[in-house]
Write a protein that holds these residues in place. Sequence first.
Motif, PDB file in Angstrom:
ATOM      1  N   SER A  43       0.836  -1.205   0.000  1.00 14.28           N
ATOM      2  CA  SER A  43       0.000   0.000   0.000  1.00 14.28           C
ATOM      3  C   SER A  43       0.872   1.258   0.000  1.00 14.28           C
ATOM      4  N   LEU A  44       1.951   1.193   0.763  1.00 11.83           N
ATOM      5  CA  LEU A  44       2.871   2.330   0.827  1.00 11.83           C
ATOM      6  C   LEU A  44       3.566   2.522  -0.522  1.00 11.83           C
ATOM      7  N   VAL A  45       3.967   1.416  -1.125  1.00 12.28           N
ATOM      8  CA  VAL A  45       4.601   1.482  -2.444  1.00 12.28           C
ATOM      9  C   VAL A  45       3.602   2.067  -3.458  1.00 12.28           C
ATOM     10  N   ALA A  46       2.350   1.595  -3.402  1.00 11.81           N
ATOM     11  CA  ALA A  46       1.330   2.087  -4.335  1.00 11.81           C
ATOM     12  C   ALA A  46       1.098   3.582  -4.133  1.00 11.81           C
ATOM     13  N   ALA A  47       1.093   4.046  -2.864  1.00 13.20           N
ATOM     14  CA  ALA A  47       0.865   5.473  -2.579  1.00 13.20           C
ATOM     15  C   ALA A  47       1.985   6.320  -3.173  1.00 13.20           C
ATOM     16  N   THR A  48       3.223   5.833  -3.075  1.00 14.30           N
ATOM     17  CA  THR A  48       4.354   6.600  -3.606  1.00 14.30           C
ATOM     18  C   THR A  48       4.325   6.606  -5.134  1.00 14.30           C
ATOM     19  N   ILE A  49       3.961   5.473  -5.722  1.00 16.90           N
ATOM     20  CA  ILE A  49       3.857   5.435  -7.191  1.00 16.90           C
ATOM     21  C   ILE A  49       2.735   6.380  -7.651  1.00 16.90           C
ATOM     22  N   ALA A  50       1.630   6.405  -6.909  1.00 13.37           N
ATOM     23  CA  ALA A  50       0.523   7.314  -7.261  1.00 13.37           C
ATOM     24  C   ALA A  50       0.979   8.775  -7.145  1.00 13.37           C
ATOM     25  N   ALA A  51       1.767   9.069  -6.100  1.00 11.78           N
ATOM     26  CA  ALA A  51       2.290  10.433  -5.935  1.00 11.78           C
ATOM     27  C   ALA A  51       3.196  10.782  -7.113  1.00 11.78           C
ATOM     28  N   LEU A  52       3.994   9.808  -7.551  1.00 14.46           N
ATOM     29  CA  LEU A  52       4.885  10.041  -8.691  1.00 14.46           C
ATOM     30  C   LEU A  52       4.074  10.316  -9.963  1.00 14.46           C
ATOM     31  N   GLN A  53       2.956   9.614 -10.135  1.00 14.61           N
ATOM     32  CA  GLN A  53       2.102   9.842 -11.307  1.00 14.61           C
ATOM     33  C   GLN A  53       1.600  11.283 -11.334  1.00 14.61           C
ATOM     34  N   VAL A  54       1.086  11.740 -10.195  1.00 11.34           N
ATOM     35  CA  VAL A  54       0.513  13.091 -10.138  1.00 11.34           C
ATOM     36  C   VAL A  54       1.616  14.148 -10.258  1.00 11.34           C
ATOM     37  N   TYR A  55       2.703  13.907  -9.544  1.00 13.32           N
ATOM     38  CA  TYR A  55       3.787  14.897  -9.516  1.00 13.32           C
ATOM     39  C   TYR A  55       4.428  15.045 -10.899  1.00 13.32           C
ATOM     40  N   ALA A  56       4.641  13.907 -11.585  1.00 15.12           N
ATOM     41  CA  ALA A  56       5.246  13.958 -12.924  1.00 15.12           C
ATOM     42  C   ALA A  56       4.311  14.702 -13.888  1.00 15.12           C
ATOM     43  N   ALA A  57       3.010  14.447 -13.780  1.00 13.00           N
ATOM     44  CA  ALA A  57       2.057  15.121 -14.674  1.00 13.00           C
ATOM     45  C   ALA A  57       2.102  16.635 -14.463  1.00 13.00           C
ATOM     46  N   GLU A  58       2.125  17.052 -13.197  1.00 12.77           N
ATOM     47  CA  GLU A  58       2.193  18.491 -12.868  1.00 12.77           C
ATOM     48  C   GLU A  58       3.482  19.099 -13.411  1.00 12.77           C
ATOM     49  N   HIS A  59       4.578  18.383 -13.169  1.00 14.34           N
ATOM     50  CA  HIS A  59       5.884  18.909 -13.579  1.00 14.34           C
ATOM     51  C   HIS A  59       5.989  19.019 -15.094  1.00 14.34           C
ATOM     52  N   PHE A  60       5.576  17.966 -15.808  1.00 12.44           N
ATOM     53  CA  PHE A  60       5.686  17.995 -17.265  1.00 12.44           C
ATOM     54  C   PHE A  60       4.812  19.118 -17.832  1.00 12.44           C
ATOM     55  N   ALA A  61       3.633  19.307 -17.256  1.00 16.47           N
ATOM     56  CA  ALA A  61       2.751  20.379 -17.740  1.00 16.47           C
ATOM     57  C   ALA A  61       3.437  21.736 -17.549  1.00 16.47           C
ATOM     58  N   ARG A  62       4.095  21.907 -16.416  1.00 18.86           N
ATOM     59  CA  ARG A  62       4.783  23.177 -16.157  1.00 18.86           C
ATOM     60  C   ARG A  62       5.920  23.378 -17.165  1.00 18.86           C
TER      61      ARG A  62
ATOM     62  N   VAL B 112       4.798   4.897 -16.226  1.00 18.29           N
ATOM     63  CA  VAL B 112       4.547   4.930 -14.779  1.00 18.29           C
ATOM     64  C   VAL B 112       3.104   4.500 -14.481  1.00 18.29           C
ATOM     65  N   ASP B 113       2.169   4.862 -15.366  1.00 20.04           N
ATOM     66  CA  ASP B 113       0.784   4.388 -15.212  1.00 20.04           C
ATOM     67  C   ASP B 113       0.748   2.856 -15.257  1.00 20.04           C
ATOM     68  N   ALA B 114       1.518   2.296 -16.199  1.00 18.48           N
ATOM     69  CA  ALA B 114       1.563   0.838 -16.340  1.00 18.48           C
ATOM     70  C   ALA B 114       2.191   0.197 -15.101  1.00 18.48           C
ATOM     71  N   LEU B 115       3.233   0.853 -14.585  1.00 14.49           N
ATOM     72  CA  LEU B 115       3.865   0.346 -13.361  1.00 14.49           C
ATOM     73  C   LEU B 115       2.849   0.318 -12.217  1.00 14.49           C
ATOM     74  N   ALA B 116       2.042   1.391 -12.120  1.00  8.53           N
ATOM     75  CA  ALA B 116       1.026   1.468 -11.057  1.00  8.53           C
ATOM     76  C   ALA B 116       0.025   0.318 -11.193  1.00  8.53           C
ATOM     77  N   ARG B 117      -0.393   0.027 -12.426  1.00 10.63           N
ATOM     78  CA  ARG B 117      -1.344  -1.072 -12.637  1.00 10.63           C
ATOM     79  C   ARG B 117      -0.714  -2.417 -12.268  1.00 10.63           C
ATOM     80  N   PHE B 118       0.530  -2.593 -12.703  1.00 10.19           N
ATOM     81  CA  PHE B 118       1.254  -3.839 -12.428  1.00 10.19           C
ATOM     82  C   PHE B 118       1.387  -4.029 -10.915  1.00 10.19           C
ATOM     83  N   GLN B 119       1.813  -2.955 -10.249  1.00 17.39           N
ATOM     84  CA  GLN B 119       2.015  -3.048  -8.794  1.00 17.39           C
ATOM     85  C   GLN B 119       0.683  -3.294  -8.075  1.00 17.39           C
ATOM     86  N   GLY B 120      -0.390  -2.681  -8.603  1.00 18.46           N
ATOM     87  CA  GLY B 120      -1.701  -2.863  -7.994  1.00 18.46           C
ATOM     88  C   GLY B 120      -2.217  -4.294  -8.140  1.00 18.46           C
TER      89      GLY B 120
END
Length: 209
Positions: free
Chosen positions: A42-61, A88-96
Amino acid sequence: MAPHSWSNRYATGLRAIDDDHRGLFELVDALEEHHEKASGSSLVAATIAALQVYAAEHFAREERFMRKAHFPDFERHHRIHEDFRALVDALARFQGQSPDSVDLGRVTRFLNRWIGEHILVKDMEYLPYVTGEATGTPHSLEKPALTELTVHVPAEKRDAVIQFAALLTEGGEIAEALEQALSTRLRQRFERFDRQAHALFERHEPPAP
Ligand SMILES: [Fe+2]
């Protein structure tokens, strides 16, 4: 304790971008720490989810910076960002679906290498355009495409939300300051959730053999 993957050689001198890059490395460091501590999925999934959101924000900027500077290789850079996000989305699905099958050591080595090389090779390409050392040619991407969206907000906040959206759309210093504040808020939010996730999900006993 995972090593800190950020180093000064990654500095672009653009504060918002460097803060973002530091944040990306910190999330990978957090994943590495989960790997070392064999944290729960669950902790790993939370960090991967944070990476998904953070990367999207950063790339948009980053992409707003590139458009504004008329960076000529924008499209290719954008596609590289999209590919990374998809991975990273695929990694999140795989990990989930199968958390025990994911080798976090391989994941963190890949992410550290990808982010580091991307900054040193690809991000350094747009830097002279953003700093004004190189001049791009205005093209159709100069004006970002507008999109219509429906949001539900408290009635008394309606005017404030409209003004906020208008400021962000206009761009300029106030928009950049607002985006910076949002980015900082987002990081604080992740830090808070990460602490909460630690408290809620971290395994205190080694897994049963
Ligand atoms: Fe980039």
